[in-house]
Design a protein around this motif. Structure first.
Motif, PDB file in Angstrom:
ATOM      1  N   CYS A  90      56.711  -8.777 118.798  1.00 32.30           N
ATOM      2  CA  CYS A  90      56.672  -7.617 117.904  1.00 32.30           C
ATOM      3  C   CYS A  90      58.065  -7.230 117.409  1.00 32.30           C
ATOM      4  N   GLY A  91      59.077  -7.378 118.259  1.00 36.21           N
ATOM      5  CA  GLY A  91      60.447  -7.041 117.855  1.00 36.21           C
ATOM      6  C   GLY A  91      60.811  -5.586 118.062  1.00 36.21           C
ATOM      7  N   THR A  92      59.849  -4.750 118.487  1.00 31.48           N
ATOM      8  CA  THR A  92      60.163  -3.319 118.613  1.00 31.48           C
ATOM      9  C   THR A  92      59.893  -2.759 120.012  1.00 31.48           C
ATOM     10  N   CYS A  93      59.215  -3.499 120.880  1.00 34.25           N
ATOM     11  CA  CYS A  93      58.919  -2.957 122.215  1.00 34.25           C
ATOM     12  C   CYS A  93      60.153  -3.080 123.112  1.00 34.25           C
ATOM     13  N   CYS A  96      61.200  -6.788 123.926  1.00 33.45           N
ATOM     14  CA  CYS A  96      61.776  -7.456 122.750  1.00 33.45           C
ATOM     15  C   CYS A  96      63.189  -6.945 122.497  1.00 33.45           C
ATOM     16  N   CYS A 104      57.093  -9.845 125.351  1.00 39.24           N
ATOM     17  CA  CYS A 104      56.704  -8.804 124.405  1.00 39.24           C
ATOM     18  C   CYS A 104      55.484  -8.074 124.956  1.00 39.24           C
ATOM     19  N   GLN A 105      55.514  -6.750 124.926  1.00 40.43           N
ATOM     20  CA  GLN A 105      54.408  -5.992 125.513  1.00 40.43           C
ATOM     21  C   GLN A 105      53.124  -6.146 124.699  1.00 40.43           C
TER      22      GLN A 105
HETATM   23 ZN    ZN Z   1      57.554  -6.797 121.654  1.00 35.48          ZN
END
Ligand code: ZN
Ligand code: ZN
Length: 367
Positions: A90-93, A96, A104-105
């Protein structure tokens, strides 16, 4: 645009190559023309219905190829770039953001949802019926793939694209466990249980470390022979010796590190028993979803670490990029494990992977 893809209609059905209509890349996406893709055990596990993925859909998650087009906002790749498609994230959790996108969650949805985040699929049949895409964010058993552009890893131009896909998952898993997690100390000992493609990648990685005793354990003599060629200093055939005893004899005591690459819970116990005080046993083999194991309490208290690792940890950019560079320098000769198949032979390739007849099947797409 019309593309060819090997679709699976339902659980345990054979794959069938058919024509599908593929989307143009949307914002943040890239259209990749697949040159070749590795076949990983997780593809077979998904075909068997032991991995959550909706059908009809397209499997494949070790794709490599050339970027054909990019959507709005994509700056990390451009049309013409040779790339490997890494794991989605996702790049935002939290994980990440901390540089561990393998954890990644949202990883379950990212690899198994079969759609983009908004529920749309990347392709459909000529009659308009949607077919699930995005297996591990890519569904690479096809001539083309729509991916999240940030998962793409650019390859050096001299890296052969028909070889490089397997670096995305299976080989990264074995090598990354050694490079990112174990980081073997100088003069240490390491034992690898199960030397298929993942275990052999761990052996090749260990050979690039300070470990001086590298033990391969398997039940197939042919695999042990390859393990010795690729860097194992000792081999143990479980048909001939108890592996835990053999490790003790070779190391003059327990090993410092063990890697379990089979997904068999009895073998996992042997791997855990092969390391002693302050030893580390790492689990990377794919097991059935309901598999459980037990450990001996007192010897685990002895500062032992039992750790599970996904995908070799770290980022695709760093890990896959390094493996490609090591390969070009002759230090990671994984091409010896590869047997090519055509897209039409996808069912043979999966069968050869399951039987162990082939270490790493790679599907080459029609030009
Ligand atoms: Zn993530
Ligand atoms: Zn895989």
């Amino acid at each position: 645009m019309r593309v060819a893809a090997a679709t699976i209609e339902q659980v345990r059905a054979p794959l069938r190559v058919e024509e599908l209509e593929i989307d143009e890349p949307r914002a943040g996406e890239a259209l990749v023309r697949i040159v070749a893709t590795g076949v990983c055990h997780t593809d077979a596990i998904a075909q068997e219905g032991d991995f959550p993925y909706p059908f009809p859909g397209v499997l494949g998650h070790e794709g490599a190829g050339v970027v054909e087009a990019v959507g709005d906002g994509v700056t990390n790749v451009a049309p013409g770039d040779p790339v490997v498609i890494g794991w989605p994230y996702c790049g935002t959790c939290r994980n990440c953001l901390e540089g561990q996108p393998r954890y990644c969650q949202d990883i379950g949805a990212q690899v198994g949802r079969g759609t983009r985040a908004d529920g749309s699929t990347a392709w459909r049949r000529p009659d308009g019926t949607p077919v699930h895409s995005h297996f591990f964010g890519q569904s690479s058993f096809a001539t083309h793939s729509i991916t999240d552009a940030k998962t793409l890893v650019k390859m050096p131009p001299e890296m052969p694209l028909e070889l490089v896909g397997p670096l995305a998952c299976g080989l990264a898993t074995g090598a990354g466990a050694v490079f990112n997690k174990l980081r073997p100390a100088i003069g240490s000992s390491l034992v690898v249980y199960g030397v298929g493609a993942v275990g052999l990648a761990a052996i090749m990685a260990a050979r690039n470390s300070g470990a001086t005793t590298i033990i391969a354990v398997d039940r197939h003599a042919a695999r042990l022979k390859i393990a010795a060629e690729l860097g194992a200093t000792e081999t143990v055939n479980v048909n001939e010796a108890d592996p835990v005893d053999a490790v003790q004899q070779i190391c003059g005591g327990p090993a410092d590190y063990s890697l379990e690459c089979t997904g068999n819970m009895d073998v996992l116990r042997q791997a855990a028993d092969s390391v002693g005080l302050r030893g580390t046993c790492v689990l990377i083999g794919g097991a059935p979803a309901d598999a459980t194991f037990t450990l001996d309490h007192i010897t685990t208290l002895w500062g032992k670490t039992i750790a599970g690792i996904l995908g070799g940890e770290g980022t695709s950019d760093r890990l896959i990029g390094a493996l490609a560079r090591l390969h070009l320098d002759g230090r990671f000769p994984y091409d010896k494990l590869i047997t090519p198949f055509s897209l039409d032979e996808v069912n043979d390739a999966i069968a050869a992977s399951i039987s162990g007849e082939v270490l790493k099947p790679v599907l080459r797409m029609p030009a």
